[in-house]
Design a protein around this motif. Structure first.
Motif, PDB file in Angstrom:
ATOM      1  N   ARG A   1       2.518   1.820  -3.454  1.00 24.96           N
ATOM      2  CA  ARG A   1       1.728   2.270  -4.375  1.00 24.96           C
ATOM      3  C   ARG A   1       1.201   3.533  -4.162  1.00 24.96           C
ATOM      4  O   ARG A   1       1.147   4.463  -5.211  1.00 24.96           O
ATOM      5  CB  ARG A   1       0.350   1.466  -4.381  1.00 24.96           C
ATOM      6  CG  ARG A   1       0.498   0.214  -5.200  1.00 24.96           C
ATOM      7  CD  ARG A   1      -1.028  -0.517  -5.140  1.00 24.96           C
ATOM      8  NE  ARG A   1      -1.807  -0.908  -4.077  1.00 24.96           N
ATOM      9  CZ  ARG A   1      -1.756  -1.864  -3.288  1.00 24.96           C
ATOM     10  NH1 ARG A   1      -0.765  -3.044  -3.347  1.00 24.96           N
ATOM     11  NH2 ARG A   1      -2.349  -1.936  -2.242  1.00 24.96           N
ATOM     12  N   GLY A   2       1.190   3.874  -2.975  1.00 22.02           N
ATOM     13  CA  GLY A   2       0.885   5.410  -2.737  1.00 22.02           C
ATOM     14  C   GLY A   2       2.031   6.188  -3.059  1.00 22.02           C
ATOM     15  O   GLY A   2       1.944   7.245  -3.667  1.00 22.02           O
TER      16      GLY A   2
ATOM     17  N   ASP B   1       4.766  13.889 -20.395  1.00 26.49           N
ATOM     18  CA  ASP B   1       5.253  13.101 -19.330  1.00 26.49           C
ATOM     19  C   ASP B   1       6.169  12.134 -19.816  1.00 26.49           C
ATOM     20  O   ASP B   1       7.293  11.857 -18.927  1.00 26.49           O
ATOM     21  CB  ASP B   1       3.997  12.213 -18.682  1.00 26.49           C
ATOM     22  CG  ASP B   1       3.063  13.192 -17.974  1.00 26.49           C
ATOM     23  OD1 ASP B   1       3.336  14.296 -17.816  1.00 26.49           O
ATOM     24  OD2 ASP B   1       2.023  12.632 -17.517  1.00 26.49           O
TER      25      ASP B   1
ATOM     26  N   ALA C   1       4.368  10.143  -9.445  1.00 25.90           N
ATOM     27  CA  ALA C   1       3.704  10.251 -10.691  1.00 25.90           C
ATOM     28  C   ALA C   1       3.257  11.537 -10.824  1.00 25.90           C
ATOM     29  O   ALA C   1       3.444  12.332 -11.922  1.00 25.90           O
ATOM     30  CB  ALA C   1       2.987   9.185 -10.893  1.00 25.90           C
ATOM     31  N   LEU C   2       2.314  11.873  -9.816  1.00 29.90           N
ATOM     32  CA  LEU C   2       1.732  13.179  -9.899  1.00 29.90           C
ATOM     33  C   LEU C   2       2.879  14.494  -9.719  1.00 29.90           C
ATOM     34  O   LEU C   2       2.463  15.511 -10.588  1.00 29.90           O
ATOM     35  CB  LEU C   2       0.835  13.472  -8.706  1.00 29.90           C
ATOM     36  CG  LEU C   2       0.117  14.831  -8.478  1.00 29.90           C
ATOM     37  CD1 LEU C   2      -0.994  15.004  -9.771  1.00 29.90           C
ATOM     38  CD2 LEU C   2      -1.102  14.867  -7.270  1.00 29.90           C
TER      39      LEU C   2
ATOM     40  N   ARG D   1       4.250  14.634 -13.204  1.00 24.62           N
ATOM     41  CA  ARG D   1       3.214  15.330 -14.238  1.00 24.62           C
ATOM     42  C   ARG D   1       3.509  16.877 -14.049  1.00 24.62           C
ATOM     43  O   ARG D   1       3.391  17.566 -14.887  1.00 24.62           O
ATOM     44  CB  ARG D   1       1.937  14.660 -14.187  1.00 24.62           C
ATOM     45  CG  ARG D   1       1.739  13.458 -14.779  1.00 24.62           C
ATOM     46  CD  ARG D   1       0.296  12.847 -14.950  1.00 24.62           C
ATOM     47  NE  ARG D   1      -0.456  12.621 -13.669  1.00 24.62           N
ATOM     48  CZ  ARG D   1      -0.381  11.843 -12.819  1.00 24.62           C
ATOM     49  NH1 ARG D   1       0.340  10.640 -13.175  1.00 24.62           N
ATOM     50  NH2 ARG D   1      -1.108  11.896 -11.675  1.00 24.62           N
TER      51      ARG D   1
ATOM     52  N   HIS E   1       0.758  -1.105  -0.206  1.00 25.46           N
ATOM     53  CA  HIS E   1       0.170   0.052  -0.023  1.00 25.46           C
ATOM     54  C   HIS E   1       0.581   1.362  -0.112  1.00 25.46           C
ATOM     55  O   HIS E   1       0.528   2.115  -0.723  1.00 25.46           O
ATOM     56  CB  HIS E   1      -1.054   0.029   1.379  1.00 25.46           C
ATOM     57  CG  HIS E   1      -1.632   1.290   1.320  1.00 25.46           C
ATOM     58  ND1 HIS E   1      -3.089   1.680   0.453  1.00 25.46           N
ATOM     59  CD2 HIS E   1      -1.683   2.217   1.956  1.00 25.46           C
ATOM     60  CE1 HIS E   1      -3.496   2.502   1.094  1.00 25.46           C
ATOM     61  NE2 HIS E   1      -2.600   3.181   1.680  1.00 25.46           N
ATOM     62  N   SER E   2       2.008   1.354   0.600  1.00 23.47           N
ATOM     63  CA  SER E   2       2.878   2.456   0.749  1.00 23.47           C
ATOM     64  C   SER E   2       3.666   2.621  -0.300  1.00 23.47           C
ATOM     65  O   SER E   2       3.817   3.662  -1.036  1.00 23.47           O
ATOM     66  CB  SER E   2       3.621   2.158   2.053  1.00 23.47           C
ATOM     67  OG  SER E   2       3.099   2.312   3.242  1.00 23.47           O
TER      68      SER E   2
ATOM     69  N   ARG F   1       4.289   5.582  -5.162  1.00 22.13           N
ATOM     70  CA  ARG F   1       4.584   5.676  -6.740  1.00 22.13           C
ATOM     71  C   ARG F   1       3.287   6.881  -7.244  1.00 22.13           C
ATOM     72  O   ARG F   1       3.605   7.377  -8.340  1.00 22.13           O
ATOM     73  CB  ARG F   1       4.168   4.338  -7.375  1.00 22.13           C
ATOM     74  CG  ARG F   1       4.400   4.296  -8.828  1.00 22.13           C
ATOM     75  CD  ARG F   1       3.337   3.399  -9.654  1.00 22.13           C
ATOM     76  NE  ARG F   1       1.873   3.825  -9.726  1.00 22.13           N
ATOM     77  CZ  ARG F   1       1.358   4.960 -10.495  1.00 22.13           C
ATOM     78  NH1 ARG F   1       2.091   5.673 -11.270  1.00 22.13           N
ATOM     79  NH2 ARG F   1       0.299   5.065 -10.445  1.00 22.13           N
ATOM     80  N   SER F   2       2.328   6.989  -6.730  1.00 19.05           N
ATOM     81  CA  SER F   2       1.177   7.758  -7.317  1.00 19.05           C
ATOM     82  C   SER F   2       1.537   9.234  -7.125  1.00 19.05           C
ATOM     83  O   SER F   2       1.362  10.116  -7.832  1.00 19.05           O
ATOM     84  CB  SER F   2      -0.237   7.316  -6.510  1.00 19.05           C
ATOM     85  OG  SER F   2      -0.650   6.135  -6.936  1.00 19.05           O
ATOM     86  N   GLU F   3       1.993   9.305  -5.796  1.00 22.51           N
ATOM     87  CA  GLU F   3       2.521  10.919  -5.540  1.00 22.51           C
ATOM     88  C   GLU F   3       3.564  11.255  -6.352  1.00 22.51           C
ATOM     89  O   GLU F   3       3.807  12.297  -6.813  1.00 22.51           O
ATOM     90  CB  GLU F   3       2.685  10.988  -4.040  1.00 22.51           C
ATOM     91  CG  GLU F   3       1.689  10.722  -3.176  1.00 22.51           C
ATOM     92  CD  GLU F   3       0.450  11.739  -3.159  1.00 22.51           C
ATOM     93  OE1 GLU F   3       0.831  12.956  -3.742  1.00 22.51           O
ATOM     94  OE2 GLU F   3      -0.768  11.347  -3.220  1.00 22.51           O
TER      95      GLU F   3
END
Length: 142
Positions: free
Chosen positions: A6-7, A27, A13-14, A17, A3-4, A9-11
């Motif tokens: 994935r979180g 990107d 990636a943002l 971007r 979970h950490s 990775r998302s942050e």
């Protein structure tokens, strides 16, 4: 842990971007520019493999990055027919400036850990990256 990761990775990636938008890059173009900076000087074929892009797609990326003044295509000193890619050194500061907040935060985070703890964290990140690479290779083969 998953979970950490994935979180994170998302942050990240943002963040990437947002930085791409500030630099007026796509990107994927920022990703390729980072690879050139990290691996360079590098040939277009090697860059395409590292980025997981088809060579024809890579040509478009390189054309945009060169036109934007982000990289140079120079003759390969070991092969007159070949080309090597380099990030233009005068542009590096623009990218680093946009990552300065994240870099400062990472310095602060790392300062809270011992060298031994940082070694374990680095090992985890390296092994996670290697697992991601292996999973990508498996998908490419299947």
């Amino acid at each position: 842990m998953k979970h950490s990761v994935r979180g994170m990775r998302s942050e990240l990636a943002l963040l990437n971007r947002r930085i791409s938008a500030r630099l007026e890059l796509r990107d994927g173009d920022l990703d390729c520019l980072e690879l050139v900076a990290r691996l360079g000087p590098v040939g277009p074929s090697a860059l395409a493999r590292a980025a997981g892009l088809h060579p024809a797609t890579m040509t478009g990326v390189l054309d945009r990055l060169e036109k934007g003044g982000w990289l140079t295509r120079d003759r390969d000193p070991n092969d007159r027919r070949g080309v090597v890619l380099r990030m233009r050194p005068e542009r590096v500061g623009e990218v680093f400036a946009l990552y300065s907040g994240m870099n400062a935060a990472l310095d602060e985070i790392c300062a809270a850990y011992t060298d031994e703890e940082l070694s374990v964290i680095a090992d985890f990140l390296d092994r996670t990256g290697a697992a991601g690479h292996a999973a990508t290779s498996d998908l490419d083969e299947g």
